[in-house]
Scaffold this motif. Structure first.
Motif, PDB file in Angstrom:
ATOM      1  N   PHE A 114      66.645  44.352  16.989  1.00 57.50           N
ATOM      2  CA  PHE A 114      65.751  44.853  15.945  1.00 57.50           C
ATOM      3  C   PHE A 114      64.690  43.818  15.592  1.00 57.50           C
ATOM      4  O   PHE A 114      63.493  44.121  15.542  1.00 57.50           O
ATOM      5  CB  PHE A 114      66.545  45.218  14.681  1.00 57.50           C
ATOM      6  N   VAL A 115      65.124  42.583  15.350  1.00 59.81           N
ATOM      7  CA  VAL A 115      64.207  41.549  14.850  1.00 59.81           C
ATOM      8  C   VAL A 115      63.371  40.932  15.965  1.00 59.81           C
ATOM      9  O   VAL A 115      62.167  40.714  15.803  1.00 59.81           O
ATOM     10  CB  VAL A 115      64.998  40.454  14.103  1.00 59.81           C
ATOM     11  N   ASN A 116      63.995  40.643  17.096  1.00 60.48           N
ATOM     12  CA  ASN A 116      63.338  39.840  18.138  1.00 60.48           C
ATOM     13  C   ASN A 116      62.633  40.661  19.210  1.00 60.48           C
ATOM     14  O   ASN A 116      61.821  40.103  19.957  1.00 60.48           O
ATOM     15  CB  ASN A 116      64.375  38.930  18.814  1.00 60.48           C
ATOM     16  N   THR A 117      62.953  41.937  19.313  1.00 59.89           N
ATOM     17  CA  THR A 117      62.328  42.764  20.349  1.00 59.89           C
ATOM     18  C   THR A 117      61.617  43.972  19.758  1.00 59.89           C
ATOM     19  O   THR A 117      60.410  44.157  19.958  1.00 59.89           O
ATOM     20  CB  THR A 117      63.389  43.270  21.361  1.00 59.89           C
ATOM     21  N   ILE A 118      62.348  44.796  19.021  1.00 60.74           N
ATOM     22  CA  ILE A 118      61.779  46.075  18.584  1.00 60.74           C
ATOM     23  C   ILE A 118      60.668  45.879  17.559  1.00 60.74           C
ATOM     24  O   ILE A 118      59.580  46.454  17.695  1.00 60.74           O
ATOM     25  CB  ILE A 118      62.890  46.988  18.038  1.00 60.74           C
ATOM     26  N   ALA A 119      60.909  45.085  16.524  1.00 61.76           N
ATOM     27  CA  ALA A 119      59.879  44.885  15.500  1.00 61.76           C
ATOM     28  C   ALA A 119      58.598  44.290  16.079  1.00 61.76           C
ATOM     29  O   ALA A 119      57.498  44.812  15.824  1.00 61.76           O
ATOM     30  CB  ALA A 119      60.419  44.030  14.353  1.00 61.76           C
ATOM     31  N   PRO A 120      58.664  43.205  16.869  1.00 63.74           N
ATOM     32  CA  PRO A 120      57.408  42.694  17.440  1.00 63.74           C
ATOM     33  C   PRO A 120      56.709  43.692  18.352  1.00 63.74           C
ATOM     34  O   PRO A 120      55.482  43.751  18.390  1.00 63.74           O
ATOM     35  CB  PRO A 120      57.831  41.427  18.194  1.00 63.74           C
TER      36      PRO A 120
END
Length: 244
Positions: A114-120
């Motif tokens: 969620f934080v390191n792949t999807i959000a960016p």
């Protein structure tokens, strides 16, 4: 080397560590800033320092593990009615170090992705079409050099996924005026890297920002900060231009 004076940059994770340093570095170059953190109160000091350097700075908030807040943040940025020409996807999360890695919980993967792949990538997908339409843009996604450590599987896998998507998107950007690249700050003494890390956060500059200043239009490249230690920005950009 590009001049970013008067342009707008979104910096995620801007309240501390490398994100804070990147924000103020860009401000010194005359770049206006949109500064993301979990709470706008967290970037109050960075906003003040940036404005003291003569640029505009706007705080925004989003909890990157909660994707609805990312969507809300992007809508809020659109309402500013400015062209976001640079995105520095700096924010990241490193979950616990699992010595008994065969018991790695599923949550290590879901939270990390969620934080390191999807959000960016949500941020990339939001701004890329607008950049292509204008014929200019720079996106720098922050990755990690961690390898062969199943103790950190969720984190390293999420960064590997970010690498893959960044490189794949980069293959479609030739001739658009938009460049997307990766940077690896190295192991630095930040909240994420911890106090035992060998490198000071300042050592990541100028390497972590060179992708925002290159002019040759090549996307999908990795610029490890360690390749640019003790260089001026001009020297670092010249070296980056010639890297494969």
């Amino acid at each position: 080397m590009l001049s970013l004076k008067g342009k707008w940059a979104l910096v995620t994770g801007a309240s501390r560590g490398i994100g804070r340093l990147v924000s103020l570095f860009l401000a010194e170059k005359g770049c206006n800033l949109i500064l993301q953190s979990r709470d706008i109160a967290n970037t109050k000091e960075v906003v003040k320092k940036a404005e003291g350097l003569g640029v505009k700075a706007v705080p925004v908030s989003a909890e990157l593990s909660e994707l609805k807040t990312v969507e809300t943040m992007l809508q809020e940025i659109d309402q500013l009615n400015v062209d976001v020409d640079i995105v520095m996807n700096n924010a990241g999360l490193q979950v616990g170090y699992r010595e008994d890695y065969y018991k790695t919980p599923v949550s290590d993967y879901t939270t990390s992705f969620f934080v390191n792949t999807i959000a960016p990538m949500m941020i990339c997908y939001h701004f890329l079409p607008k950049m292509i339409e204008r014929g200019f843009g720079r996106i720098v996604n922050t990755t990690s050099g961690i390898r062969l450590e199943p103790e950190q599987a969720g984190y390293s896998a999420s960064k590997a996924a970010l690498d893959k998507v960044t490189i794949d998107i980069g293959s479609k950007l030739d001739g658009t005026g938009v460049v997307i690249s990766l940077t690896d700050p190295g192991w630095c003494r930040t909240d994420l890297g911890g106090p035992k890390a060998p490198n000071a956060p300042e050592s990541a500059l100028p390497g972590v920002v060179v992708g925002a200043f290159i002019e040759n239009g090549k996307s999908g490249r990795l610029f490890p900060a360690g390749e640019f230690y003790n260089m001026s920005l001009e020297e670092a950009v010249a070296k980056a231009e010639n890297m494969n």
